[in-house]
Design a protein around this motif. Structure first.
Motif, PDB file in Angstrom:
ATOM      1  N   LEU A 141       0.794  -1.229   0.000  1.00 52.09           N
ATOM      2  CA  LEU A 141       0.000   0.000   0.000  1.00 52.09           C
ATOM      3  C   LEU A 141       0.830   1.286   0.000  1.00 52.09           C
ATOM      4  N   MET A 142       2.152   1.195  -0.103  1.00 54.00           N
ATOM      5  CA  MET A 142       3.019   2.353   0.113  1.00 54.00           C
ATOM      6  C   MET A 142       3.156   3.269  -1.098  1.00 54.00           C
ATOM      7  N   GLU A 143       2.995   2.781  -2.295  1.00 50.48           N
ATOM      8  CA  GLU A 143       3.355   3.558  -3.486  1.00 50.48           C
ATOM      9  C   GLU A 143       2.715   4.945  -3.550  1.00 50.48           C
ATOM     10  N   PRO A 144       1.420   5.125  -3.229  1.00 53.43           N
ATOM     11  CA  PRO A 144       0.848   6.476  -3.314  1.00 53.43           C
ATOM     12  C   PRO A 144       1.490   7.487  -2.370  1.00 53.43           C
ATOM     13  N   PHE A 145       2.280   7.030  -1.408  1.00 50.73           N
ATOM     14  CA  PHE A 145       2.919   7.948  -0.462  1.00 50.73           C
ATOM     15  C   PHE A 145       4.319   8.363  -0.894  1.00 50.73           C
ATOM     16  N   THR A 146       4.836   7.827  -1.982  1.00 52.42           N
ATOM     17  CA  THR A 146       6.193   8.163  -2.409  1.00 52.42           C
ATOM     18  C   THR A 146       6.215   9.572  -2.999  1.00 52.42           C
ATOM     19  N   PRO A 147       7.360  10.257  -2.943  1.00 50.57           N
ATOM     20  CA  PRO A 147       7.425  11.648  -3.410  1.00 50.57           C
ATOM     21  C   PRO A 147       6.914  11.851  -4.829  1.00 50.57           C
ATOM     22  N   GLU A 148       7.231  10.942  -5.756  1.00 50.18           N
ATOM     23  CA  GLU A 148       6.817  11.158  -7.144  1.00 50.18           C
ATOM     24  C   GLU A 148       5.301  11.133  -7.290  1.00 50.18           C
ATOM     25  N   HIS A 149       4.608  10.341  -6.460  1.00 48.37           N
ATOM     26  CA  HIS A 149       3.153  10.304  -6.528  1.00 48.37           C
ATOM     27  C   HIS A 149       2.524  11.484  -5.777  1.00 48.37           C
ATOM     28  N   LEU A 150       3.160  11.921  -4.708  1.00 49.29           N
ATOM     29  CA  LEU A 150       2.601  13.022  -3.937  1.00 49.29           C
ATOM     30  C   LEU A 150       2.643  14.339  -4.706  1.00 49.29           C
ATOM     31  N   LYS A 151       3.552  14.463  -5.666  1.00 47.63           N
ATOM     32  CA  LYS A 151       3.643  15.700  -6.434  1.00 47.63           C
ATOM     33  C   LYS A 151       2.320  16.052  -7.114  1.00 47.63           C
ATOM     34  N   HIS A 152       1.543  15.028  -7.460  1.00 44.43           N
ATOM     35  CA  HIS A 152       0.287  15.271  -8.172  1.00 44.43           C
ATOM     36  C   HIS A 152      -0.732  16.022  -7.306  1.00 44.43           C
TER      37      HIS A 152
END
Length: 787
Positions: free
Chosen positions: A142-153
């Protein structure tokens, strides 16, 4: 000592864990407290008192200093207050189970329990309170949406909301930031991130507060039923929203992401887990950020000088956020359960004991944070705070919170730099763990709003740094007090603190980074003045014939009275002040750090020699000063006079340390000579790093296991370890990213390191226990890091 019947029970039904001098019943213990070794301070500890609610670190200061681990009979918990002990607890989530993190700290009565049961309340394990082996597989999935590249959106949405809410009160001259912005914006962002419809905001606020009080508070018996109804309604609300999401699992949001992942991993992402995380996520994703920002604004406005500096230099915002989280964060404490007999801070803790780990106290521990009570927005280790926890249970949403706080501070500093705190008293929802003022009234004169005179003000914004702050952001202004020539092509600059202020303490061997003009160019220069002079730094700069812009700018541009920005000081070239004998060797401009070291050796009474080489006396700085200070201990070698330092003739024994700074040919010659010396005798300061561009054709991929976080990452041939850590949401500070400054150092627990930095000594490299993640790599297939 034991509890009264009305007090919450602890690990052993509230019984004191100590062996008493004589057998006693609970009532007898109360009558004879002198038989119990619980100290008076420990017996009086009450996390629901106003003292703890207003300032937890100050409330337990006595414990940090005198009794860092103590038993609280009122709470039935062991309380841990120091940084190293708390970090060790976070590191070991097998010995210290998080299973009680969401347990009601105040047990509720049968009537309230019946109310919860009537709503079908069945809160289960979440990422916060889950043990292994269930926790890490779920976290990885479940971690991927919390990574910096995803949070930029999410950044444009956060900016839009922030602007809209400030627009509502910008011309009023007075606002309660909590009620009018800092609660609703983080809640809206949280709902957006989770994929929850933005509805019933006021109701959700009531639910969130009720959940906090139900879990971490001490509701009175007559309040428990009302709280139970709110929590039960919250539970049912979460279930209904989740049912809607299942009808459109391809929609945006972390919960929809979890529903999709459930199809691939049904045993990992279960129905009960999703329902529990829906409810916990709404609270976790917004309440802590709302409180943290309210705390930060209160703290900044209570320190007008820091607020003014932030308004003048928005690049300081990322580190200011970290310092606010350290000094006055929204998380005061967490809880853990000892799964076996263990020793913490020299105190034996029995299996089954409950622990209250006061992270806010750890963040004020002088053993880790110098001048810990001082609020310093340029503190270089502010991001070492444990407000987000640490290790495998560190808050996954930390970078979303950082992003929101940076954008809030940017908007406030740009549009309301004249804002001030209104006269008021501050209240907090009484609980052990989460804190922020219920109201935060501020005032300003709308006629002075900068945007009334500068319409373009609203068009610019500061780039958000998603992740740990870089020390590149820690610049401070200085005034050029004096510029003087000290040799051909060398000028000495005295850089003073503005307005008669003071500058950070430094030790010989330290350097600062000077920002050279508006181009973003930065160059490192060693400090060569007197460390006892707190009002100014001194550097000497050689005009390089092949200058990349730094030294030429210093020589051609800087004059007395001008302002510039610097970063630091930092020091990876320290003098061993316990040493018995030292040999200092300088070549050319390398005399700058060496002169400060030699001065300190003389003050300490260390036996030393100073060897200084140069092309001609005219090109050698400080010769007269050095001769006056060091007399016969100074040896000069001048090329055009035919004298040369015979490095092989140096007498270096096991008690001698050799400190050297100068051109590459001198350092290479010293490295060769040092092969005959005792191990680790040579300490070197480099002018430049030797790290070049990473060439994937000559590199191999390898794995890094993060022992504390429970992750295994692959580092590709075209990627640094630092890059891989950032993409996995792991905090590691960095600065030069050339292997020169040492900012990104981490501990290595296993594996062979391919060292490529110029910071570590030969002996330090041979221990295979430390590496610079910006440049060094693995020799083999795997490294294990203490992260």
């Amino acid at each position: 000592m034991s509890e009264t019947a009305s007090q919450p029970t602890g690990a052993t039904a509230g019984r004191c864990p100590f062996s008493h001098a004589a057998p006693a019943t609970a009532q007898a213990e109360l009558k004879h407290p002198e038989r119990c070794p619980v100290s008076a301070n420990a017996a009086a500890f009450d996390p629901f008192s106003d003292g703890y609610q207003q300032d937890p670190p100050d409330y337990v200061r006595w414990a940090r200093e005198q009794e860092p681990v103590f038993y609280s009979p009122k709470l039935g918990y062991w309380v841990v207050t120091r940084y190293d002990d708390i970090k060790a607890i976070f590191r070991d989530n097998l010995t210290f189970s998080p299973s009680i993190a969401l347990e009601k700290i105040t047990p509720t009565g049968p009537e309230a329990n019946a109310v919860l049961e009537s709503y079908g309340y069945a809160m289960n394990r979440t990422l916060v309170n889950e043990d292994e082996p269930a926790h890490m597989p779920r976290r990885r999935v479940l971690m991927e949406p919390f990574t910096p590249e995803h949070l930029k959106h999410h950044e444009p949405m956060v900016r839009r909301l922030t602007r809209e809410y400030v627009d509502r009160f910008i011309d009023d001259g007075r606002a309660d930031l909590v009620d009018q912005m800092l609660w609703e914006v983080p809640l809206t962002v949280a709902l957006h991130f989770l994929g929850v419809p933005e509805e019933d905001m006021d109701l959700l606020r009531q639910y969130s507060i009720a959940h906090t009080v139900n879990t971490w508070g001490r509701p009175r018996p007559e309040e428990q039923v009302a709280v139970a109804h709110a929590v039960g309604n919250f539970w049912q609300f979460a279930g209904k929203v989740l049912d809607k999401m299942r009808q459109n699992p391809d929609g945006p949001g972390w919960m929809q992401y979890g529903i999709r992942r459930q199809k691939e991993h049904p045993d990992v992402v279960t129905d009960s887990y999703l329902h529990s995380m829906m409810m916990a996520g709404i609270v976790a994703a917004h309440e802590t950020t709302a409180n943290a920002t309210a705390n930060a604004m209160k703290l900044l406005l209570q320190h007008p000088h820091a607020w003014r500096e932030l308004c003048e230099d928005p690049s300081l915002i990322p580190n200011a956020v970290e310092e606010c989280l350290r000094h006055n964060g929204s998380v005061a404490a967490w809880r853990r359960l000892a799964t076996k007999d263990v020793r913490i801070g020299g105190v034996d803790i029995a299996a089954g004991a409950k622990l209250l780990i006061v992270t806010s106290s750890a963040n004020h521990d002088e053993r880790h944070f110098a001048d810990a009570d001082l609020f310093d927005i340029r503190r270089d280790n502010a991001s070492d705070h444990v407000t987000f926890g640490y290790g495998s249970h560190q808050c996954m949403g930390k970078n979303l919170a950082r992003m929101e706080m940076q954008i809030f501070l940017e908007e406030f500093t740009r549009r309301l730099p004249h804002m001030r705190l209104a006269e008021q008293s501050f209240s907090y929802v009484p609980n052990t763990s989460f804190r922020g003022p219920e109201h935060l009234w501020v005032e300003w004169d709308p006629a002075q709003n900068p945007e009334r005179a500068q319409s373009a003000l609203l068009d610019a914004h500061v780039p958000v740094r998603i992740g740990e702050p870089s020390s590149h952001a820690l610049s401070r202004p200085v005034v050029v007090e004096r510029v003087e020539a000290v040799a051909d092509g060398i000028v000495r600059l005295r850089l003073a603190a503005p307005e008669g202020g003071t500058l950070p303490r430094w030790a010989p061997g330290a350097h600062i980074d000077v920002e050279c003009g508006e181009t973003g160019l930065s160059r490192q220069y060693s400090l060569c003045g007197d460390p006892a002079d707190a009002g100014a730094f001194e550097i000497a700069v050689l005009r390089e014939s092949a200058s990349r812009g730094g030294s030429a700018w210093v020589h051609d541009t800087l004059r007395a009275g001008m302002r510039l920005k610097i970063r630091g000081p930092r020091n990876h070239f320290r003098l061993d002040e316990e040493g018995r004998r030292a040999i200092f060797i300088a070549g050319g401009i390398g005399i700058t750090p060496i002169s400060a070291m030699a001065r300190r050796a003389r003050e300490l009474g260390i036996d030393y020699e100073l060897h200084y080489s140069g092309r001609s006396r005219a090109t050698m700085a400080f010769i007269d000063e050095l001769a006056q200070q060091h007399g016969e201990r100074l040896y000069l070698y001048v090329s055009d006079e035919g004298t040369r330092n015979d490095l092989d003739a140096l007498q270096v024994d096991a008690h001698t340390r050799v400190y050297a700074c100068g051109p590459a040919r001198l350092l290479d010659a010293l490295q060769a000579a040092s092969e005959a010396w005792p191990e680790d005798a040579l300490r070197v300061e480099h002018f430049a790093a030797s790290v070049g561009q990473l060439d994937p054709a000559n590199e191999h991929a390898f794995e890094v296991e993060l022992k504390d976080s429970g992750l295994v990452l692959t580092v590709a041939p075209d990627q640094t370890v630092l890059d891989a850590l950032r993409r996995a949401n792991i905090d590691v500070q960095s600065d030069c990213e050339e292997g020169l400054c040492g900012s990104c150092e981490v501990r290595v627990l296993a594996g062979q390191i391919d060292h490529r930095d110029v910071v570590l000594t030969r002996a330090e490299r041979e221990t295979q226990s430390r590496m610079m993640t910006c440049c060094s790599r693995a020799k083999g297939a795997r490294l294990v890091l203490e992260l």
